[in-house]
Design a protein around this motif. Structure first.
Motif, PDB file in Angstrom:
ATOM      1  N   GLU A 172     -42.896 -19.517 -18.141  1.00 19.86           N
ATOM      2  CA  GLU A 172     -42.692 -19.587 -19.592  1.00 19.86           C
ATOM      3  C   GLU A 172     -42.100 -18.287 -20.131  1.00 19.86           C
ATOM      4  OE1 GLU A 172     -45.507 -16.651 -19.759  1.00 19.86           O
ATOM      5  OE2 GLU A 172     -45.534 -18.382 -18.431  1.00 19.86           O
ATOM      6  N   ALA A 174     -42.022 -17.215 -24.113  1.00 25.41           N
ATOM      7  CA  ALA A 174     -42.328 -17.623 -25.489  1.00 25.41           C
ATOM      8  C   ALA A 174     -41.411 -16.902 -26.463  1.00 25.41           C
ATOM      9  CB  ALA A 174     -43.791 -17.309 -25.790  1.00 25.41           C
ATOM     10  N   ASN A 197     -39.578 -22.300 -25.693  1.00 27.75           N
ATOM     11  CA  ASN A 197     -40.015 -21.840 -24.376  1.00 27.75           C
ATOM     12  C   ASN A 197     -38.750 -21.764 -23.537  1.00 27.75           C
ATOM     13  OD1 ASN A 197     -40.963 -21.460 -21.778  1.00 27.75           O
ATOM     14  ND2 ASN A 197     -42.615 -22.944 -21.940  1.00 27.75           N
ATOM     15  N   VAL A 239     -49.278 -16.946 -26.792  1.00 26.27           N
ATOM     16  CA  VAL A 239     -48.808 -17.789 -25.698  1.00 26.27           C
ATOM     17  C   VAL A 239     -49.933 -17.917 -24.690  1.00 26.27           C
ATOM     18  CG1 VAL A 239     -47.706 -15.776 -24.612  1.00 26.27           C
ATOM     19  CG2 VAL A 239     -47.076 -18.079 -23.864  1.00 26.27           C
ATOM     20  N   THR A 290     -38.234 -12.387 -25.609  1.00 27.27           N
ATOM     21  CA  THR A 290     -39.690 -12.539 -25.531  1.00 27.27           C
ATOM     22  C   THR A 290     -40.368 -11.177 -25.452  1.00 27.27           C
ATOM     23  OG1 THR A 290     -41.472 -13.622 -24.315  1.00 27.27           O
ATOM     24  CG2 THR A 290     -39.705 -12.664 -22.998  1.00 27.27           C
ATOM     25  N   VAL A 309     -46.950 -22.368 -26.757  1.00 24.71           N
ATOM     26  CA  VAL A 309     -46.383 -21.297 -27.578  1.00 24.71           C
ATOM     27  C   VAL A 309     -46.673 -21.599 -29.047  1.00 24.71           C
ATOM     28  CG1 VAL A 309     -44.323 -19.981 -28.166  1.00 24.71           C
ATOM     29  CG2 VAL A 309     -44.517 -21.040 -25.888  1.00 24.71           C
TER      30      VAL A 309
END
Length: 338
Positions: A172, A174, A197, A239, A290, A309
Motif C-alpha cells: 500500500e 496511502a 492507494n 493507514v 505518501t 486508507v
C-alpha cells in the motif's frame, strides 16, 4: 479539510452507472450524469459551475450508503473517477519524494548500494525543500514524476489489488490524488481530490532505484469519494494493514502543502507543462506522494491482507484487499505476421 461536496460513482446490473452525492447516511442520485467525467465536461461546456449542475440534477432518490459501502447491495462502488468511454484517455501518474518520511524510507532502501552517503532520492527531496515552493506564478524545482498507466488500472473501494505474476511484491501507498479534466481548449481543470492507494512493488524498486519506473506499473485504487474542494493545505489521516481481521500495522499520516516539499501549484505545473498532458477531453489522476508505507517497517503483504486508507475530510475510508496472480510468469511473444 472543511465539509465539502462529496460524489461517488456507482453501478447496478440493471440500472447501469450513476453519480450520487453523499448525504450521510444516504447517497442522493443525480438525474442525468452517469459519470463524474461527463458531469465535469458538461459544466465546462455550459459555463456553469459543477456545484450548480449538481444542484440542478439532484433527484429525490436516495440509496443506503452503508450497504453499498459494505458490498452487500446490488449497487457497487466504482473508482471515484474514470473516463467511462475510453479508459486510455485517462492518464494515471504521480509525484514521489514529496514527503520527508517517504524520502527517508527511500534513502534507507538504497543506501546499501551507495554506502553511507546521501542517495539520489534524498538529493531530489532536498531540492524540493529548497526550491519546491516558489512565489506565486514562478516556476519551482522539478519534482520526481512517474507514470502508472491508463484509467484501465483504476480499482474502486472493496476491489482487490493484484500482484501480477511478474511482480516481486505489492504494498500500500496511502495518498491523496488530484483529479483533472482537460477542456476543449487544452486547459487542465482540477475537479477535486480523492483518497488513493497508489500500490507499488517495493521489492522490485529496492533491487535498484532505476527499477522505480516498472515498480509503479501496477493497478491502484481511488475512492470511494471524490471531494470537490480547493483545500489541500494540511490533511491528517491513518493507514492500516490487517491480516485475518487482526491489525498488523498502523500509522498516522499527513499530507497537504504544509507537510510537503512542493506546493500544489508547482506539482501541477510540472505535470501539465507537457503538451501531451493537455490533450482536449483527457482525464488525469495524479498521486501526490505518501508519508509512510508498511514495507518501510519490514512488512511483506500477503494474499487476503486488507489495506485501509482514511483521510480527515475526504469521506469514508478506502479499503482494498491483496490478491496474487496465480501461475508463474509466462513469456509473451510478439506476433509479426500481419
Amino acid at each position: 479539510m472543511e465539509p465539502s461536496t462529496r460524489l461517488v460513482q456507482i453501478i447496478h446490473p440493471e440500472h447501469g452507472r450513476k453519480v450520487a452525492m453523499v448525504s450521510e447516511p444516504f447517497l442522493t442520485l443525480l438525474n442525468e450524469s452517469t459519470s463524474i467525467y461527463q458531469l465535469a465536461l458538461k459544466a465546462l461546456d455550459s459555463g456553469k459551475s459543477i456545484h450548480s449542475l449538481i444542484e440542478q440534477q439532484l433527484s429525490t432518490d436516495q440509496l443506503d450508503y452503508e450497504s453499498i459501502y459494505k458490498g452487500i447491495s446490488d449497487w457497487k462502488l466504482l473508482p471515484s473517477f474514470d473516463n467511462p468511454e475510453i479508459a486510455s484517455h485517462c492518464i494515471v501518474s504521480g509525484t514521489g519524494l514529496t514527503h520527508h518520511s517517504s524520502a527517508m524510507n527511500r534513502q534507507v532502501m538504497h543506501q546499501a548500494e551507495m554506502g553511507d552517503v546521501m542517495t539520489d532520492s534524498m538529493i531530489v527531496y532536498q531540492w524540493g525543500v529548497e526550491g519546491g515552493k516558489s512565489a506565486d506564478g514562478e516556476i519551482g524545482i522539478q519534482p520526481e514524476w512517474f507514470y502508472k498507466g491508463t484509467g484501465a488500472i483504476l480499482k474502486g473501494h472493496g476491489e482487490k489489488l493484484t500482484i501480477p505474476a511478474f511482480g516481486n511484491d505489492g504494498g500500500e501507498e496511502a495518498e491523496i490524488a488530484g483529479v483533472y479534466i482537460v477542456n476543449r481548449a487544452g486547459e487542465p481543470i482540477r475537479i477535486g481530490f480523492t483518497t488513493g492507494n497508489e500500490f507499488s512493488d517495493h521489492v522490485m524498486e529496492k533491487k535498484n532505484y532505476l527499477y522505480l519506473a516498472p515498480s509503479k506499473l501496477r493497478n491502484c485504487s481511488i475512492g470511494p469519494e471524490l471531494v470537490l474542494t480547493d483545500n489541500f493545505a494540511d490533511v491528517n489521516g491513518t493507514v492500516t494493514v490487517s491480516r485475518e481481521e487482526e491489525l498488523l500495522w498502523s500509522c498516522d499520516i499527513k499530507t497537504g502543502e504544509k507537510n510537503m516539499a512542493h506546493s500544489l501549484a508547482n506539482l501541477e505545473y510540472h505535470h501539465f507543462k507537457y503538451p501531451d498532458h493537455r490533450q482536449a477531453l483527457q482525464g488525469h489522476v495524479h498521486f501526490f506522494g505518501t508519508g509512510a508505507f508498511s514495507f518501510g517497517s519490514g512488512i511483506s503483504l500477503q494474499a487476503g491482507d486488507q489495506m485501509k486508507v482514511q483521510w480527515d475530510g475526504m469521506g469514508r475510508a478506502l479499503v482494498n484487499t491483496i490478491a496474487i496472480e496465480e501461475g508463474g510468469e509466462q513469456f509473451l511473444r510478439v506476433k509479426s505476421d500481419i
